[in-house]
Scaffold this motif. Structure first.
Motif, PDB file in Angstrom:
ATOM      1  N   GLY A  14      24.121   2.753  36.529  1.00  0.00           N
ATOM      2  CA  GLY A  14      23.654   2.745  35.143  1.00  0.00           C
ATOM      3  C   GLY A  14      23.765   4.114  34.498  1.00  0.00           C
ATOM      4  N   SER A  56      17.539   8.328  34.087  1.00  0.00           N
ATOM      5  CA  SER A  56      17.775   6.973  34.567  1.00  0.00           C
ATOM      6  C   SER A  56      16.882   6.767  35.779  1.00  0.00           C
ATOM      7  N   PRO A 108      17.529  -2.228  31.180  1.00  0.00           N
ATOM      8  CA  PRO A 108      18.885  -2.663  31.506  1.00  0.00           C
ATOM      9  C   PRO A 108      19.374  -3.695  30.496  1.00  0.00           C
ATOM     10  N   GLY A 109      20.640  -3.611  30.151  1.00  0.00           N
ATOM     11  CA  GLY A 109      21.235  -4.548  29.218  1.00  0.00           C
ATOM     12  C   GLY A 109      21.228  -4.078  27.783  1.00  0.00           C
ATOM     13  N   THR A 110      20.594  -2.940  27.506  1.00  0.00           N
ATOM     14  CA  THR A 110      20.589  -2.405  26.141  1.00  0.00           C
ATOM     15  C   THR A 110      22.009  -2.042  25.743  1.00  0.00           C
ATOM     16  N   ASN A 111      22.374  -2.358  24.527  1.00  0.00           N
ATOM     17  CA  ASN A 111      23.697  -2.027  24.008  1.00  0.00           C
ATOM     18  C   ASN A 111      23.840  -0.505  23.994  1.00  0.00           C
ATOM     19  N   THR A 112      24.895  -0.009  24.605  1.00  0.00           N
ATOM     20  CA  THR A 112      25.080   1.442  24.695  1.00  0.00           C
ATOM     21  C   THR A 112      25.285   2.085  23.328  1.00  0.00           C
TER      22      THR A 112
END
Length: 129
Positions: A14, A56, A108-112
């Motif tokens: 990540g 992270s 986790p899964g957040t739009n970069t």
């Protein structure tokens, strides 16, 4: 932007994805690698004169790690540097960390692109020299 993994958390996929996405968004990114201490992270941020630190964390040690980084940042005079991060952090802990001074925390899964936009907006508002 400095991206770091603190403690014994060895899951760095990540952090590497975020570092690459932030580079793609035009940021200069320094990735410290695994097993950093809060002191190492803050010293690297100071040496590199970063605008933001991203932690992270997937180990569950967020309520220990973030306060230690905040204390180190205060000790070293990094009052205008964003401390943000992401990983597996319960919403109740996110709220408590924000009260301590941590910026947005991203699961986790957040739009970069959303992460890059948040950092860019924060830096523009708070570190516009």
């Amino acid at each position: 932007m400095l991206v770091a993994k603190v403690g014994l958390d060895g899951h760095d996929r990540g952090a590497k994805v975020i570092a690459a996405a932030l580079r793609d968004a035009g940021m200069e990114v320094i990735y410290t690698g695994l097993r950093q201490t809060p002191e190492m992270v803050v010293n690297a941020a100071l040496q590199e004169d970063v605008d933001a630190i991203g932690i992270s964390i997937l180990s569950g040690a967020h309520m220990t790690v973030f306060p230690k980084i905040i204390a180190q940042m205060e000790e070293k005079g990094l009052k205008d540097v964003l401390l943000t991060g992401g990983g597996i952090i319960p919403e109740s802990d996110m709220a408590e960390l924000k009260q301590m001074g941590v910026g947005e925390l991203f699961p986790p899964g957040t739009n970069t692109q959303d992460i890059a936009a948040y950092i860019t907006d924060w830096v523009t508002k708070h570190r516009n020299f």
